[in-house]
Design a protein around this motif. Structure first.
Motif, PDB file in Angstrom:
ATOM      1  N   LYS A  82       0.832  -1.308   0.106  1.00 55.90           N
ATOM      2  CA  LYS A  82      -0.073   0.076  -0.046  1.00 55.90           C
ATOM      3  C   LYS A  82       0.819   1.236  -0.013  1.00 55.90           C
ATOM      4  O   LYS A  82       1.934   1.285   0.312  1.00 55.90           O
ATOM      5  CB  LYS A  82      -0.992   0.079   1.216  1.00 55.90           C
ATOM      6  N   THR A  83       0.202   2.403  -0.154  1.00 55.93           N
ATOM      7  CA  THR A  83       0.825   3.703  -0.341  1.00 55.93           C
ATOM      8  C   THR A  83       1.339   3.991   1.200  1.00 55.93           C
ATOM      9  O   THR A  83       0.593   3.686   2.006  1.00 55.93           O
ATOM     10  CB  THR A  83       0.008   4.627  -0.806  1.00 55.93           C
ATOM     11  N   ASP A  84       2.459   4.753   1.138  1.00 50.87           N
ATOM     12  CA  ASP A  84       3.027   5.113   2.408  1.00 50.87           C
ATOM     13  C   ASP A  84       2.790   6.754   2.465  1.00 50.87           C
ATOM     14  O   ASP A  84       3.339   7.483   1.872  1.00 50.87           O
ATOM     15  CB  ASP A  84       4.569   4.766   2.366  1.00 50.87           C
ATOM     16  N   PRO A  85       1.726   7.079   3.390  1.00 53.45           N
ATOM     17  CA  PRO A  85       1.397   8.562   3.489  1.00 53.45           C
ATOM     18  C   PRO A  85       2.741   9.515   3.926  1.00 53.45           C
ATOM     19  O   PRO A  85       2.487  10.773   3.648  1.00 53.45           O
ATOM     20  CB  PRO A  85       0.359   8.466   4.399  1.00 53.45           C
ATOM     21  N   THR A  86       3.696   8.877   4.358  1.00 54.65           N
ATOM     22  CA  THR A  86       4.780   9.789   5.132  1.00 54.65           C
ATOM     23  C   THR A  86       5.962   9.727   4.036  1.00 54.65           C
ATOM     24  O   THR A  86       7.108  10.119   4.375  1.00 54.65           O
ATOM     25  CB  THR A  86       5.396   9.132   6.432  1.00 54.65           C
ATOM     26  N   TRP A 132      -0.566   4.569  -6.360  1.00 52.83           N
ATOM     27  CA  TRP A 132      -0.074   5.726  -5.491  1.00 52.83           C
ATOM     28  C   TRP A 132      -0.832   6.755  -5.126  1.00 52.83           C
ATOM     29  O   TRP A 132      -1.370   7.470  -6.095  1.00 52.83           O
ATOM     30  CB  TRP A 132       1.351   5.930  -5.924  1.00 52.83           C
ATOM     31  N   SER A 133      -1.271   7.046  -3.834  1.00 53.77           N
ATOM     32  CA  SER A 133      -1.894   8.386  -3.541  1.00 53.77           C
ATOM     33  C   SER A 133      -1.590   9.225  -2.708  1.00 53.77           C
ATOM     34  O   SER A 133      -2.195  10.178  -2.009  1.00 53.77           O
ATOM     35  CB  SER A 133      -3.404   7.693  -3.119  1.00 53.77           C
ATOM     36  N   ALA A 134      -0.062   8.919  -2.150  1.00 52.35           N
ATOM     37  CA  ALA A 134       0.404  10.036  -0.952  1.00 52.35           C
ATOM     38  C   ALA A 134       0.686  11.140  -1.619  1.00 52.35           C
ATOM     39  O   ALA A 134       1.072  11.156  -2.846  1.00 52.35           O
ATOM     40  CB  ALA A 134       1.405   9.365  -0.339  1.00 52.35           C
ATOM     41  N   PRO A 135       0.917  12.099  -1.080  1.00 51.08           N
ATOM     42  CA  PRO A 135       1.278  13.738  -1.469  1.00 51.08           C
ATOM     43  C   PRO A 135       2.652  13.465  -2.000  1.00 51.08           C
ATOM     44  O   PRO A 135       3.620  12.655  -1.421  1.00 51.08           O
ATOM     45  CB  PRO A 135       1.535  14.470  -0.149  1.00 51.08           C
ATOM     46  N   MET A 141       1.351  18.314   2.963  1.00 53.72           N
ATOM     47  CA  MET A 141       1.131  17.428   4.406  1.00 53.72           C
ATOM     48  C   MET A 141       0.963  18.283   5.408  1.00 53.72           C
ATOM     49  O   MET A 141       0.801  18.270   6.575  1.00 53.72           O
ATOM     50  CB  MET A 141       2.409  16.659   4.718  1.00 53.72           C
TER      51      MET A 141
END
Length: 338
Positions: A82-86, A132-135, A141
């Motif tokens: 999964k995508t890593d938001p950090t 991928w959906s993280a910034p 952020m």
């Protein structure tokens, strides 16, 4: 598939200049790439990352001459589900640590007396199934805040290569190691693998590419085949004989009929199951009318065995309740005449 093994295999493939050159030429797309002196590519040791953080990131760092300055390329490889938001924060810390190390050790990095630090291109390569959906930018952020506070947010962006967004038709025309790695990983049909391998053997034929060919071979045998065909056990004797990509291509040819049959059989089984499900669903609608949501939910979660059982029951059942388990919060099932 073990994540550490996949990380190591990809890191090995991108430890060769040809892979990095192909990555920049066809996947970055900026005009400045034409000014890069690829003969100057030099692998850099990322000693500025401590062991704790290194366990969370697989990195490959290269230095190359861009016109009259150095350019540092940080390849950050992500192999997770999964995508890593950090990620923007992680990349930001990574690049800043590189800059600090450059500043503290100018002789080690052969820096000139210039007062400015060299540019850095951070590239995140991701091969997970969800897109991928993280910034991509650190400041995305951070809350904006009032007044001039937005001006003080840190700005640092990374380039994302989301492998699953590339289509076969976009990659097949490129004579590019990275494109062909993506094609191999995205392909479901073994025949595509043979086509890609023959192509790799053609343009990586020289002795200067021996190491890269062996790295790709090791990745295919140890990572790709077990992931794509877990039901097929490649004989150990064949593995030992596969000295290079030529040997892998020969073994694919030898086993292609078996794999092709498995591929076709799996497709036929899925098609038969879907056809059976469609037939039973139509029969239910004709006999009982619109189905409650909780019935549709059970249908959507059904196995092939359940569809077969319902196919036998639908002709004789007088009510939905005879065929499906009633949830506790549902009202009594209506009875329909036969």
């Amino acid at each position: 598939m073990d994540k550490d093994d996949h990380d190591a295999a990809y890191k090995c493939m991108f430890s060769y200049p040809r892979a990095v050159e192909d990555l920049l030429r066809d996947f970055v797309g900026d005009e400045w790439v034409e000014k890069v002196d690829f003969s100057s590519l030099e692998r850099i040791n990322g000693s500025f990352i401590d062991d704790k953080r290194r366990r969370r990131i697989t990195d490959v760092i290269w230095k190359v001459r861009l016109a009259d300055q150095d350019l540092y390329i940080c390849l950050i490889l992500e192999f997770q589900s999964k995508t890593d938001p950090t990620m923007a924060l992680r990349v930001g810390c990574y690049v800043l640590n590189l800059y600090l190390d450059l500043y503290k050790n100018p002789k080690q990095y052969k820096l000139t007396d210039s007062s400015k630090l060299p540019p850095v291109l951070p590239i995140v390569m991701y091969n997970g199934a969800p897109r991928w959906s993280a910034p991509l930018e650190v400041d995305e952020m951070i809350d904006v805040g009032p007044g001039r506070l937005p001006d003080f947010r840190p700005h640092m962006r990374y380039m994302l290569l989301d492998q699953g967004t590339y289509q076969e038709q976009d990659l097949m025309g490129l004579e590019n190691v990275v494109a062909d790695i993506f094609r191999l990983e995205n392909a479901e049909n073994p025949e595509v693998w043979r086509s890609v391998l023959r192509k790799l053997l053609r343009y990586l034929a020289g002795p200067e590419h021996d190491g890269l060919r062996n790295a790709i071979k090791a990745w295919i045998i140890n990572i790709l085949i077990p992931a794509k065909f877990p039901q097929f056990k490649w004989p150990s004797a064949q593995l030992e004989e596969a000295g290079d990509l030529q040997g892998v291509e020969a073994m694919l040819k030898m086993n292609l009929d078996l794999w092709g049959q498995q591929y076709v059989q799996e497709g036929l089984e899925k098609g038969l199951e879907q056809g059976q499900a469609n037939t039973v669903h139509r029969q239910l609608l004709r006999k009982f009318g619109p189905l409650p949501d909780w019935v549709e939910k059970q249908l959507s979660d059904a196995t092939s065995e359940q569809w077969e059982e319902w196919g036998d029951q639908v002709l004789s059942a007088s009510s939905i309740g005879e065929m499906f388990k009633q949830p506790e919060d549902q009202s009594a099932f209506p009875t329909f005449p036969q």
